[in-house]
Design a protein around this motif. Structure first.
Motif, PDB file in Angstrom:
ATOM      1  N   VAL A 355       0.835  -1.208   0.000  1.00  0.00           N
ATOM      2  CA  VAL A 355       0.000   0.000   0.000  1.00  0.00           C
ATOM      3  C   VAL A 355       0.870   1.258   0.000  1.00  0.00           C
ATOM      4  O   VAL A 355       0.560   2.256  -0.650  1.00  0.00           O
ATOM      5  CB  VAL A 355      -0.938   0.000   1.232  1.00  0.00           C
ATOM      6  N   CYS A 356       1.989   1.194   0.716  1.00  0.00           N
ATOM      7  CA  CYS A 356       2.869   2.364   0.884  1.00  0.00           C
ATOM      8  C   CYS A 356       3.826   2.570  -0.282  1.00  0.00           C
ATOM      9  O   CYS A 356       4.530   3.596  -0.326  1.00  0.00           O
ATOM     10  CB  CYS A 356       3.700   2.223   2.166  1.00  0.00           C
ATOM     11  N   ARG A 357       3.884   1.630  -1.208  1.00  0.00           N
ATOM     12  CA  ARG A 357       4.899   1.678  -2.266  1.00  0.00           C
ATOM     13  C   ARG A 357       5.030   3.040  -2.955  1.00  0.00           C
ATOM     14  O   ARG A 357       6.153   3.556  -3.074  1.00  0.00           O
ATOM     15  CB  ARG A 357       4.624   0.581  -3.295  1.00  0.00           C
ATOM     16  N   PRO A 358       3.950   3.653  -3.432  1.00  0.00           N
ATOM     17  CA  PRO A 358       4.109   4.948  -4.122  1.00  0.00           C
ATOM     18  C   PRO A 358       4.759   6.018  -3.235  1.00  0.00           C
ATOM     19  O   PRO A 358       5.604   6.778  -3.704  1.00  0.00           O
ATOM     20  CB  PRO A 358       2.670   5.334  -4.504  1.00  0.00           C
ATOM     21  N   MET A 359       4.365   6.038  -1.974  1.00  0.00           N
ATOM     22  CA  MET A 359       4.915   7.051  -1.073  1.00  0.00           C
ATOM     23  C   MET A 359       6.365   6.748  -0.718  1.00  0.00           C
ATOM     24  O   MET A 359       7.192   7.669  -0.597  1.00  0.00           O
ATOM     25  CB  MET A 359       4.059   7.135   0.196  1.00  0.00           C
ATOM     26  N   LEU A 360       6.693   5.461  -0.558  1.00  0.00           N
ATOM     27  CA  LEU A 360       8.070   5.081  -0.271  1.00  0.00           C
ATOM     28  C   LEU A 360       8.992   5.485  -1.423  1.00  0.00           C
ATOM     29  O   LEU A 360      10.096   6.005  -1.212  1.00  0.00           O
ATOM     30  CB  LEU A 360       8.173   3.577  -0.036  1.00  0.00           C
ATOM     31  N   GLU A 361       8.539   5.258  -2.651  1.00  0.00           N
ATOM     32  CA  GLU A 361       9.339   5.612  -3.824  1.00  0.00           C
ATOM     33  C   GLU A 361       9.475   7.134  -3.945  1.00  0.00           C
ATOM     34  O   GLU A 361      10.547   7.643  -4.284  1.00  0.00           O
ATOM     35  CB  GLU A 361       8.709   5.022  -5.086  1.00  0.00           C
ATOM     36  N   ALA A 362       8.400   7.847  -3.636  1.00  0.00           N
ATOM     37  CA  ALA A 362       8.450   9.312  -3.694  1.00  0.00           C
ATOM     38  C   ALA A 362       9.431   9.863  -2.658  1.00  0.00           C
ATOM     39  O   ALA A 362      10.164  10.818  -2.922  1.00  0.00           O
ATOM     40  CB  ALA A 362       7.054   9.893  -3.470  1.00  0.00           C
ATOM     41  N   TRP A 363       9.443   9.238  -1.475  1.00  0.00           N
ATOM     42  CA  TRP A 363      10.378   9.669  -0.428  1.00  0.00           C
ATOM     43  C   TRP A 363      11.824   9.433  -0.866  1.00  0.00           C
ATOM     44  O   TRP A 363      12.671  10.307  -0.716  1.00  0.00           O
ATOM     45  CB  TRP A 363      10.085   8.921   0.869  1.00  0.00           C
ATOM     46  N   GLU A 364      12.110   8.259  -1.412  1.00  0.00           N
ATOM     47  CA  GLU A 364      13.459   7.953  -1.873  1.00  0.00           C
ATOM     48  C   GLU A 364      13.911   8.908  -2.986  1.00  0.00           C
ATOM     49  O   GLU A 364      15.089   9.213  -3.124  1.00  0.00           O
ATOM     50  CB  GLU A 364      13.549   6.504  -2.367  1.00  0.00           C
ATOM     51  N   GLU A 365      12.955   9.395  -3.769  1.00  0.00           N
ATOM     52  CA  GLU A 365      13.279  10.330  -4.849  1.00  0.00           C
ATOM     53  C   GLU A 365      13.367  11.772  -4.357  1.00  0.00           C
ATOM     54  O   GLU A 365      13.659  12.685  -5.136  1.00  0.00           O
ATOM     55  CB  GLU A 365      12.222  10.238  -5.965  1.00  0.00           C
ATOM     56  N   GLY A 366      13.090  11.997  -3.071  1.00  0.00           N
ATOM     57  CA  GLY A 366      13.155  13.347  -2.522  1.00  0.00           C
ATOM     58  C   GLY A 366      11.976  14.225  -2.892  1.00  0.00           C
ATOM     59  O   GLY A 366      12.057  15.458  -2.845  1.00  0.00           O
ATOM     60  N   GLU A 367      10.860  13.597  -3.235  1.00  0.00           N
ATOM     61  CA  GLU A 367       9.693  14.358  -3.687  1.00  0.00           C
ATOM     62  C   GLU A 367       8.782  14.789  -2.534  1.00  0.00           C
ATOM     63  O   GLU A 367       7.879  15.608  -2.729  1.00  0.00           O
ATOM     64  CB  GLU A 367       8.882  13.506  -4.686  1.00  0.00           C
ATOM     65  N   ILE A 368       8.991  14.248  -1.336  1.00  0.00           N
ATOM     66  CA  ILE A 368       8.221  14.656  -0.163  1.00  0.00           C
ATOM     67  C   ILE A 368       9.159  14.909   0.993  1.00  0.00           C
ATOM     68  O   ILE A 368      10.277  14.397   1.021  1.00  0.00           O
ATOM     69  CB  ILE A 368       7.169  13.586   0.230  1.00  0.00           C
ATOM     70  N   LYS A 369       8.713  15.700   1.958  1.00  0.00           N
ATOM     71  CA  LYS A 369       9.513  16.049   3.120  1.00  0.00           C
ATOM     72  C   LYS A 369       9.035  15.266   4.334  1.00  0.00           C
ATOM     73  O   LYS A 369       7.871  14.848   4.402  1.00  0.00           O
ATOM     74  CB  LYS A 369       9.408  17.553   3.415  1.00  0.00           C
ATOM     75  N   LEU A 370       9.928  15.097   5.310  1.00  0.00           N
ATOM     76  CA  LEU A 370       9.597  14.317   6.508  1.00  0.00           C
ATOM     77  C   LEU A 370       8.396  14.891   7.227  1.00  0.00           C
ATOM     78  O   LEU A 370       7.520  14.149   7.688  1.00  0.00           O
ATOM     79  CB  LEU A 370      10.812  14.262   7.431  1.00  0.00           C
ATOM     80  N   GLU A 371       8.331  16.209   7.338  1.00  0.00           N
ATOM     81  CA  GLU A 371       7.227  16.845   8.066  1.00  0.00           C
ATOM     82  C   GLU A 371       5.890  16.695   7.347  1.00  0.00           C
ATOM     83  O   GLU A 371       4.827  16.926   7.924  1.00  0.00           O
ATOM     84  CB  GLU A 371       7.533  18.324   8.318  1.00  0.00           C
ATOM     85  N   ASP A 372       5.929  16.316   6.056  1.00  0.00           N
ATOM     86  CA  ASP A 372       4.693  16.145   5.288  1.00  0.00           C
ATOM     87  C   ASP A 372       4.146  14.732   5.359  1.00  0.00           C
ATOM     88  O   ASP A 372       3.056  14.452   4.842  1.00  0.00           O
ATOM     89  CB  ASP A 372       4.919  16.525   3.819  1.00  0.00           C
TER      90      ASP A 372
END
Length: 373
Positions: A355-372
């Motif tokens: 379920v988390c795959r898209p968000m995990l990949e976005a995090w690894e790519e630097g597309e989201i911030k920790l606080e978000d």
């Protein structure tokens, strides 16, 4: 704030290099005499942020200096790093046994030494603030007048304590990370991955009783999941090829060595956080089918904190370069985990990972911030 650094080395060139590294941030005191170095430490210990000692100072070596001061009450507030041309394990062990916080070989990597010393200075400064804040909190909590000002002070003090506590944990994780330069930023990446997984598990599986405080603790504890690697020899930790069976068994010991290091700082944080930190450090290599280590735990014997850190650590290792391999594409890494090529994970953990795959990949790519997250 401590603003002085002592550099004691038998080589004038080394002193010049080290002095140039730190003179912009600290007042640097230098000497090529062990006797003088000990005298400076005794006189200026309250002003020193860190000490760099040559193992083989002619008149009084690093171990002799450490042994002369390690019974003092202030020794724990001063990080001392030993440098040595002798690369034998015996010398390294002797330095750590006498009280050095770190050991580096000559010729040294200037950039790495600079990072290490500054991080140790910052860590010990944060720890001092943490201890002072805890003393103040204890004083406030035992005050019996109960007025609103006291309660307000308690709240503000607790906030400061929590911030300094988290900063200290992250600094410890970063120092472990500096043993292996290629793993730089692994700690920061892990925090995002674990936070994504933990919050989704909290939502999907209430049976684990994951509240917001526990999620925060797990995210913070993941910074030190590999704490025990600080005690693993460089020739094994940084080996570019496959381990021998003996080396692999030795490498696996980092889980239990991490627990020993946590024992050394027992009482530095709350019992609740200490419990989760120990779960993560000891059990993040356990596998659902019992095929992991160090205890061969099976199924739900493995704490949920360790399960969350384990799958996050595995994913991050796969999609980033390591000394022993190149990074896998994210879709390949995802499939390797799902089909069990990297060990068996719990079905609930795998469902959450999917379920988390898209968000995990976005995090690894630097597309989201920790606080978000």
């Amino acid at each position: 704030m401590r603003k002085k650094i002592l550099i004691a080395d038998s080589g004038e060139v080394n002193i010049e290099i080290l002095e140039e590294l730190f003179e912009g941030d600290f007042e640097v005191v230098t000497t090529n005499s062990g006797v003088e170095a000990l005298d400076v430490i005794m006189k200026l210990h309250e002003e020193l942020a860190a000490v760099i000692l040559d193992y083989a100072l002619g008149d009084k070596g690093a171990v002799d200096i450490l042994n002369s001061i390690n019974q003092t009450v202030w020794f724990d507030n001063l990080p001392i790093i030993v440098l040595s041309e002798d690369t034998s394990l015996k010398i390294e062990k002797a330095s750590y046994r006498a009280g050095a916080v770190d050991f580096a070989r000559k010729p040294f990597d200037s950039g790495l030494i600079e990072k290490k010393v500054k991080k140790y200075a910052e860590l010990y400064s944060v720890r001092e603030v943490l201890n002072e804040t805890r003393v103040k909190l204890d004083a406030v909590s035992t005050n019996s007048n109960g007025n609103s000002a006291t309660e307000g002070g308690m709240t503000m003090g607790a906030d400061v304590y929590y911030m300094q506590h988290n900063k200290m944990i992250e600094l410890i994780g970063t120092l472990v990370e500096l043993r292996n330069v290629e793993n730089h930023h692994h700690v920061q990446r892990m925090k995002g991955l674990v936070k994504i997984m933990a919050k989704k598990m909290q939502e999907l599986h209430p049976e684990y009783n994951l509240n917001s405080q526990m999620v925060d603790y797990i995210v913070t504890a993941c910074s030190i999941h590999d704490l025990g690697k600080a005690a693993i020899r460089d020739e094994v930790l940084l080996k570019p090829g496959r381990f021998t069976d003996e080396e692999y068994e030795y490498m696996k010991s980092h889980t239990l060595r991490g627990i020993e290091l946590l024992d050394d700082v027992k009482g530095a944080w709350s019992d609740e956080f200490d419990k989760i930190a120990r779960e993560v450090v000891r059990s993040h290599h356990e596998k659902y089918d019992g095929g992991g280590y160090p205890d061969g735990l099976k199924g739900e014997e493995i704490p949920i904190s360790a399960q969350l850190v384990s799958i996050s650590d595995t994913y991050d290792a796969l999609v980033n370069d390591r000394v022993y391999k190149k990074a896998f594409p994210k879709d390949v890494a995802f499939n390797m985990i799902m089909v069990g090529e990297c060990g068996i994970f719990a079905p609930k953990i795998l469902d959450c990972f999917k379920v988390c795959r898209p968000m995990l990949e976005a995090w690894e790519e630097g597309e989201i911030k920790l606080e978000d997250i």
